[in-house]
Design an enzyme around this catalytic site. Structure first.
Site, PDB file in Angstrom:
ATOM      1  N   SER A 169       0.833  -1.197   0.000  1.00 37.36           N
ATOM      2  CA  SER A 169       0.000   0.000   0.000  1.00 37.36           C
ATOM      3  C   SER A 169       0.875   1.256   0.000  1.00 37.36           C
ATOM      4  O   SER A 169       1.681   1.446  -0.906  1.00 37.36           O
ATOM      5  CB  SER A 169      -0.970  -0.048   1.184  1.00 37.36           C
ATOM      6  OG  SER A 169      -1.981   0.924   1.058  1.00 37.36           O
ATOM      7  N   ASP A 272      -9.789  -5.246  -4.398  1.00 39.15           N
ATOM      8  CA  ASP A 272      -9.206  -3.996  -3.912  1.00 39.15           C
ATOM      9  C   ASP A 272      -9.846  -2.850  -4.693  1.00 39.15           C
ATOM     10  O   ASP A 272      -9.335  -2.407  -5.735  1.00 39.15           O
ATOM     11  CB  ASP A 272      -7.692  -4.019  -4.098  1.00 39.15           C
ATOM     12  CG  ASP A 272      -6.992  -2.844  -3.435  1.00 39.15           C
ATOM     13  OD1 ASP A 272      -7.680  -1.923  -2.956  1.00 39.15           O
ATOM     14  OD2 ASP A 272      -5.746  -2.845  -3.403  1.00 39.15           O
ATOM     15  N   HIS A 305      -7.935  -5.383  -0.202  1.00 35.97           N
ATOM     16  CA  HIS A 305      -6.683  -4.666   0.028  1.00 35.97           C
ATOM     17  C   HIS A 305      -6.006  -5.107   1.319  1.00 35.97           C
ATOM     18  O   HIS A 305      -6.632  -5.171   2.383  1.00 35.97           O
ATOM     19  CB  HIS A 305      -6.979  -3.164   0.091  1.00 35.97           C
ATOM     20  CG  HIS A 305      -5.771  -2.313   0.209  1.00 35.97           C
ATOM     21  ND1 HIS A 305      -4.902  -2.120  -0.834  1.00 35.97           N
ATOM     22  CD2 HIS A 305      -5.274  -1.603   1.255  1.00 35.97           C
ATOM     23  CE1 HIS A 305      -3.925  -1.315  -0.440  1.00 35.97           C
ATOM     24  NE2 HIS A 305      -4.123  -0.997   0.825  1.00 35.97           N
TER      25      HIS A 305
END
Length: 330
Positions: A169, A272, A305
C-alpha cells in the site's frame, strides 16, 4: 481512503469546541480536530522484537542516526543471504514495524525466504508530512547497504548484491520512491545491487481515471483521494504529483523507467476497490516506459486490500507469500 470536512453534529457545544470539531476524517486511520489534535482510533499496539516461537526468526530494533529499523535474521543463517528492505503500509499516517500484523508478516517472510529483513520505521503524517517518510526510507536503505554501522548480523550475512525493496500500500509507494532515488549516480555504494522491487497493493492514483476506475469510482472518490493526498504531503500539485502518479509526464516516466532494479513484481487483490486498477496501470506503464528489467504480475482472487495481514495462513495469504519468496530467490 476518505475524508470529511463536516463538524461533529452531536451537540452545539461539540461543534463549537475546537478539540471536538472534526476537520479531517481519514477513516479507519485517524481524525484530525480543529485544535490540531490527532486521534488514531486503533491506537498503536506494538509487540517487542525478539525470538519468534513460531518461526525461530530473531529480530531487534536499531536506531542509528536518521535511520531506524527492526532487523530480522532467519534461523540457522550461514554465509551471505539476500536483504529485504521493507516499508509498512497505513496511508502514510499509521503503522510501524512493531505493529503485530507487520511483525508477524516479516517473521513469516524472513523464515520462508531465508533472507535478512530490514523493516523501516518512518515518520508519519500529518505530524511529519511527506517527504519525511521518503527521507527516512532512504536513510534506512543507505544504513542497511553500508552494513548498518557494522551491525554484526548485516556485516556477517548481508549479500549486498541481492538487495530487494518491498512494501504494501503506502509502503509500496515508498518502495518505488526509494528505487527512483537509488537510480541517481553514486546514490549507493559500489557493489550494491537492487535485484528486485516488490509492490503489494501499491498506493498510486491520478487526476484522470485509468482502466476500470471510470466504471468503479463514484464522482466523490477522486476529490476525496485528492484531499487525502494533500493531507499527507507538505507541498504538492495534487493527484498529478509524480510521487503518487509516477507516469504522469515524460520526466516522471523517465525517472520510473530508470529504477536500478533487475525485476519488478506488482501484486494486486481482486477486490481492492480503490487501488487495483491503478496497480494494473503501473504494471502496464512500467512495461511500456522503457524500463530494461523484467516485470511480473500476481493477482490474489476473492480478497481485498492488504488482506494478507489478517489472513497470513489462508490459502491466498500463503500463495501471495510464496510468490514473493520465489521472486526473491529466483
Amino acid at each position: 481512503m476518505g475524508d470529511s470536512t463536516a463538524t461533529n453534529p452531536s451537540s452545539a457545544t461539540a461543534a463549537m469546541d475546537p478539540d471536538s470539531e472534526v476537520v479531517f476524517d481519514f477513516q479507519p486511520y485517524l481524525c484530525q480536530y480543529k485544535s490540531g489534535r490527532i486521534h488514531r482510533p486503533g491506537g498503536a499496539p506494538t509487540v517487542p522484537a525478539g525470538t519468534d516461537p513460531a518461526t525461530g526468526v530473531v529480530s531487534k530494533d536499531i536506531r542509528s542516526g536518521p535511520a531506524s529499523a527492526r532487523v530480522y535474521l532467519p534461523p540457522g543463517a550461514t554465509g551471505k543471504i539476500p536483504v529485504i528492505v521493507y516499508f509498512h503500509g497505513g496511508g502514510f499516517v499509521v503503522g510501524s514495524p512493531a505493529r503485530p500484523g507487520t511483525h508477524s508478516y516479516l517473521n513469516d517472510l524472513v523464515a520462508r525466504s531465508g533472507a535478512i529483513g530490514v523493516s523501516v520505521y518512518y515518520r508519519l503524517a500529518p505530524e511529519h508530512k511527506l517527504p519525511a517518510a521518503y527521507d527516512d526510507a532512504w536513510a534506512a536503505l543507505r544504513w542497511a547497504v553500508t552494513l548498518g554501522g557494522e551491525d554484526p548480523w548485516l556485516l556477517e550475512h548481508a549479500d549486498l548484491s541481492r538487495v530487494f525493496l518491498a512494501g504494501c500500500s503506502a509502503g509500496a509507494n515508498i518502495a518505488h520512491d526509494t528505487a527512483v532515488r537509488a537510480s541517481a549516480a553514486g546514490a549507493l555504494p559500489d557493489g550494491v545491487a537492487i535485484r528486485g522491487l516488490a509492490l503489494v497493493h501499491p498506493y498510486f492514483t491520478g487526476r484522470e481515471a485509468v482502466g476500470g476506475e471510470t466504471a468503479a469510482f463514484g464522482p466523490e472518490i477522486r476529490p476525496s483521494m485528492d484531499r487525502t493526498w494533500r493531507f499527507v504531503v507538505s507541498d504538492t500539485v495534487g493527484l498529478d504529483d509524480p510521487r503518487v502518479n509516477p507516469f504522469v509526464d515524460d520526466a516522471a516516466r523517465k525517472a520510473s523507467a530508470g529504477i536500478p532494479c533487475q525485476r519488478v513484481l506488482v501484486c494486486v487483490a481482486e477486490n481492492d476497490f480503490l487501488l487495483k486498477e491503478r496497480a494494473l496501470w503501473y504494471h502496464r506503464e512500467i512495461k511500456a516506459s522503457g524500463y530494461a528489467g523484467e516485470v511480473e504480475l500476481f493477482e490474489s482472487k476473492g480478497v481485498g486490500h492488504a488482506f494478507h495481514f489478517d489472513m497470513l495462513d489462508s490459502e491466498q495469504g500463503v500463495a501471495l507469500q510464496e510468490r514473493i519468496v520465489a521472486f526473491i530467490n529466483k
